[in-house]
Design a protein around this motif. Structure first.
Motif, mmCIF file in Angstrom:
data_model
loop_
_atom_site.group_PDB
_atom_site.id
_atom_site.type_symbol
_atom_site.label_atom_id
_atom_site.label_comp_id
_atom_site.label_asym_id
_atom_site.label_seq_id
_atom_site.Cartn_x
_atom_site.Cartn_y
_atom_site.Cartn_z
ATOM 1 N N GLU A 186 0.791 -1.226 0.000
ATOM 2 C CA GLU A 186 0.000 0.000 0.000
ATOM 3 C C GLU A 186 0.826 1.280 0.000
ATOM 4 N N VAL A 187 2.071 1.229 0.508
ATOM 5 C CA VAL A 187 2.873 2.456 0.622
ATOM 6 C C VAL A 187 4.106 2.394 -0.279
ATOM 7 N N ASN A 188 5.028 1.449 -0.012
ATOM 8 C CA ASN A 188 6.228 1.349 -0.855
ATOM 9 C C ASN A 188 5.859 1.246 -2.327
ATOM 10 N N ASN A 189 4.939 0.346 -2.625
ATOM 11 C CA ASN A 189 4.495 0.152 -4.001
ATOM 12 C C ASN A 189 3.327 1.073 -4.345
ATOM 13 N N GLY A 190 2.636 1.541 -3.323
ATOM 14 C CA GLY A 190 1.471 2.384 -3.554
ATOM 15 C C GLY A 190 1.793 3.700 -4.224
ATOM 16 N N VAL A 191 2.947 4.290 -3.877
ATOM 17 C CA VAL A 191 3.316 5.547 -4.522
ATOM 18 C C VAL A 191 3.599 5.333 -6.009
ATOM 19 N N TYR A 192 4.191 4.198 -6.356
ATOM 20 C CA TYR A 192 4.423 3.873 -7.765
ATOM 21 C C TYR A 192 3.105 3.609 -8.482
ATOM 22 N N ARG A 193 2.162 2.990 -7.772
ATOM 23 C CA ARG A 193 0.862 2.727 -8.372
ATOM 24 C C ARG A 193 0.163 4.041 -8.745
ATOM 25 N N ALA A 205 -8.054 5.089 -7.724
ATOM 26 C CA ALA A 205 -8.069 3.931 -6.836
ATOM 27 C C ALA A 205 -6.753 3.804 -6.077
ATOM 28 N N ALA A 206 -5.645 4.035 -6.778
ATOM 29 C CA ALA A 206 -4.330 3.947 -6.142
ATOM 30 C C ALA A 206 -4.166 5.015 -5.067
ATOM 31 N N TYR A 207 -4.620 6.216 -5.367
ATOM 32 C CA TYR A 207 -4.547 7.343 -4.435
ATOM 33 C C TYR A 207 -5.314 7.028 -3.160
ATOM 34 N N GLU A 208 -6.511 6.488 -3.282
ATOM 35 C CA GLU A 208 -7.322 6.157 -2.110
ATOM 36 C C GLU A 208 -6.656 5.060 -1.280
ATOM 37 N N ARG A 209 -6.091 4.062 -1.940
ATOM 38 C CA ARG A 209 -5.410 2.991 -1.215
ATOM 39 C C ARG A 209 -4.203 3.528 -0.452
ATOM 40 N N LEU A 210 -3.424 4.378 -1.097
ATOM 41 C CA LEU A 210 -2.233 4.934 -0.463
ATOM 42 C C LEU A 210 -2.599 5.716 0.787
ATOM 43 N N TRP A 211 -3.566 6.613 0.660
ATOM 44 C CA TRP A 211 -3.884 7.473 1.792
ATOM 45 C C TRP A 211 -4.630 6.750 2.902
ATOM 46 N N THR A 212 -5.341 5.701 2.569
ATOM 47 C CA THR A 212 -5.923 4.853 3.615
ATOM 48 C C THR A 212 -4.808 4.244 4.463
ATOM 49 N N ALA A 213 -3.748 3.791 3.813
ATOM 50 C CA ALA A 213 -2.619 3.195 4.529
ATOM 51 C C ALA A 213 -1.844 4.242 5.316
ATOM 52 N N LEU A 214 -1.635 5.417 4.732
ATOM 53 C CA LEU A 214 -0.892 6.459 5.445
ATOM 54 C C LEU A 214 -1.672 6.958 6.660
ATOM 55 N N VAL A 249 9.771 13.816 -3.934
ATOM 56 C CA VAL A 249 9.431 13.169 -5.202
ATOM 57 C C VAL A 249 7.966 12.766 -5.291
ATOM 58 N N TYR A 250 7.507 11.944 -4.367
ATOM 59 C CA TYR A 250 6.209 11.301 -4.536
ATOM 60 C C TYR A 250 5.042 12.273 -4.451
ATOM 61 N N HIS A 251 5.148 13.296 -3.612
ATOM 62 C CA HIS A 251 4.045 14.252 -3.458
ATOM 63 C C HIS A 251 3.697 14.918 -4.782
ATOM 64 N N GLY A 252 4.708 15.401 -5.508
ATOM 65 C CA GLY A 252 4.457 16.083 -6.776
ATOM 66 C C GLY A 252 4.615 15.194 -7.986
ATOM 67 N N HIS A 253 5.768 14.573 -8.119
ATOM 68 C CA HIS A 253 6.099 13.783 -9.305
ATOM 69 C C HIS A 253 5.131 12.617 -9.500
ATOM 70 N N PHE A 254 4.746 11.967 -8.399
ATOM 71 C CA PHE A 254 3.837 10.825 -8.462
ATOM 72 C C PHE A 254 2.402 11.187 -8.090
ATOM 73 N N LYS A 255 2.134 12.478 -7.887
ATOM 74 C CA LYS A 255 0.762 12.969 -7.647
ATOM 75 C C LYS A 255 0.134 12.390 -6.378
ATOM 76 N N CYS A 256 0.973 12.147 -5.356
ATOM 77 C CA CYS A 256 0.476 11.645 -4.073
ATOM 78 C C CYS A 256 0.235 12.843 -3.144
ATOM 79 N N ASN A 257 -0.575 13.779 -3.589
ATOM 80 C CA ASN A 257 -0.516 15.129 -3.037
ATOM 81 C C ASN A 257 -1.682 15.552 -2.153
ATOM 82 N N ARG A 258 -2.304 14.613 -1.448
ATOM 83 C CA ARG A 258 -3.330 15.050 -0.497
ATOM 84 C C ARG A 258 -2.711 15.909 0.592
ATOM 85 N N GLN A 259 -1.576 15.451 1.109
ATOM 86 C CA GLN A 259 -0.803 16.188 2.099
ATOM 87 C C GLN A 259 0.671 15.887 1.885
#
Length: 326
Positions: A186-193, A205-214, A249-259
């Motif tokens: 959910e996290v290590n691979n989730g950011v790549y997802r 779907a990937a974004y929701e899974r990542l932030w549920t885990a975080l 990297v992940y917040h912007g480059h991978f669009k993991c940008n809720r927080q």
């Protein structure tokens, strides 16, 4: 779409969900080349032997970063040498750009691919780090990253430094395996997802899974200093390498940008706590990390421009998490 740590793809397949290929050279290095008690035995068994092997681990890569941290925590620097490729590469291979004349001084190669081809001519898969290479023959031994750090702890015990941490406490291993599985998927691979999603639906779907885990981790770390309690374990090593790259990297480059990580008080304090622990922070090179992702991933960042921020000085600020260790 598939890829392997860390020969990351140079394309995002439209309409597809990211699917990491987890097929590696399954060889294990064990004490006296014995059959290990834990984990699969599918390939060849190699004996633990100081000086026989060289760990190739790029500072830019989170999967390789694990091995650099564990090597330091256990005090294996004098028995297992390390070669460090530069942060950028093309489809062919990681390369030793940081060394004199671009050649690893021990293995005598420019392309890591040479070690793979030496053992497996025409090697058909991605050239990944971390990798362990036999120095005398120049042949790849293994690139099976989850088992490399596992075996550095369980099989290299004779060579651990006095007072080395117990990264796999016996009474916690069952729970650790559950925690580490969720951290990985959910996290290590989730950011790549998120970063390599080929459709809006796959990304959502990937974004929701990542932030549920975080969110789960933020809650878990509110009442305990480390993932498993009062002491550092392998689980912390595995989470840390993703957190260290999150804002850069992940917040912007991978669009993991809720927080941002710095906006998550418990995770940010936890990450700083580890960063300031000997063995962790000195393995992090934020410039190499940014160069790798922003230059290599031309599909995600076609301009190749590497951002100047964020300011890394916050990693050295007090974390205050000592109070959680009763």
């Amino acid at each position: 779409m598939s890829t392997e740590p860390d020969q990351t793809p140079t394309y995002v397949a439209k309409g597809q969900e990211f699917d990491r290929d987890m097929t590696y050279v399954p060889d294990r290095i064990t004490r006296d080349a014995r059959t290990p008690e834990h984990g699969p035995v599918e390939g060849r068994l190699w004996p633990v032997e100081p000086g026989r092997y060289r760990l190739v681990a790029a500072a830019a890569c989170p999967w390789a970063n694990r091995t650099l941290i564990v090597r330091k925590l256990l005090g294996l620097e004098d028995v297992l040498s390390v070669g460090m490729p530069g942060p950028t590469h093309d489809q062919r291979s990681w390369t030793f750009d940081l060394d004199h004349d671009g050649v690893d001084p021990v293995l005598g190669i420019h392309f890591l691919r040479d070690a793979y081809e030496k053992r497996f001519p025409g090697y058909p898969r991605g050239i990944t780090v971390p990798a362990i290479v036999e120095v005398e023959t120049g042949e790849l031994v293994t690139n099976d990253f989850p088992w490399i750090t596992h075996d550095l702890f369980f099989e290299w015990t004779e060579h651990h430094r006095p007072g080395a941490p117990d990264l796999w406490p016996a009474e916690l291993r069952e729970e650790m395996e559950t925690v580490m599985k969720r951290v990985f998927t959910e996290v290590n691979n989730g950011v790549y997802r998120c970063g390599f999603a080929g459709s809006q639906e796959a990304y959502d779907a990937a974004y929701e899974r990542l932030w549920t885990a975080l969110d789960w981790l933020e809650e878990r770390l509110a009442t305990r200093r480390y993932l498993m309690g009062d002491a550092i374990t392998e689980a912390d090593v595995r989470l840390f390498t993703t957190l260290a790259r999150f804002d850069a990297v992940y917040h912007g480059h991978f669009k993991c940008n809720r927080q941002k990580l710095v906006e998550l008080p418990h995770l940010w304090g936890y990450a700083r706590d580890l960063f300031q622990t000997p063995g962790f922070g000195e393995t992090i090179d934020f410039e190499q990390i940014k160069q790798h992702y922003y230059v290599v991933h031309t599909d995600v960042n076609p301009s190749g421009i590497v951002p100047l921020g964020p300011d890394p000085s916050g990693w050295e600020t007090p974390h205050g998490r000592e109070a959680l260790s009763a």
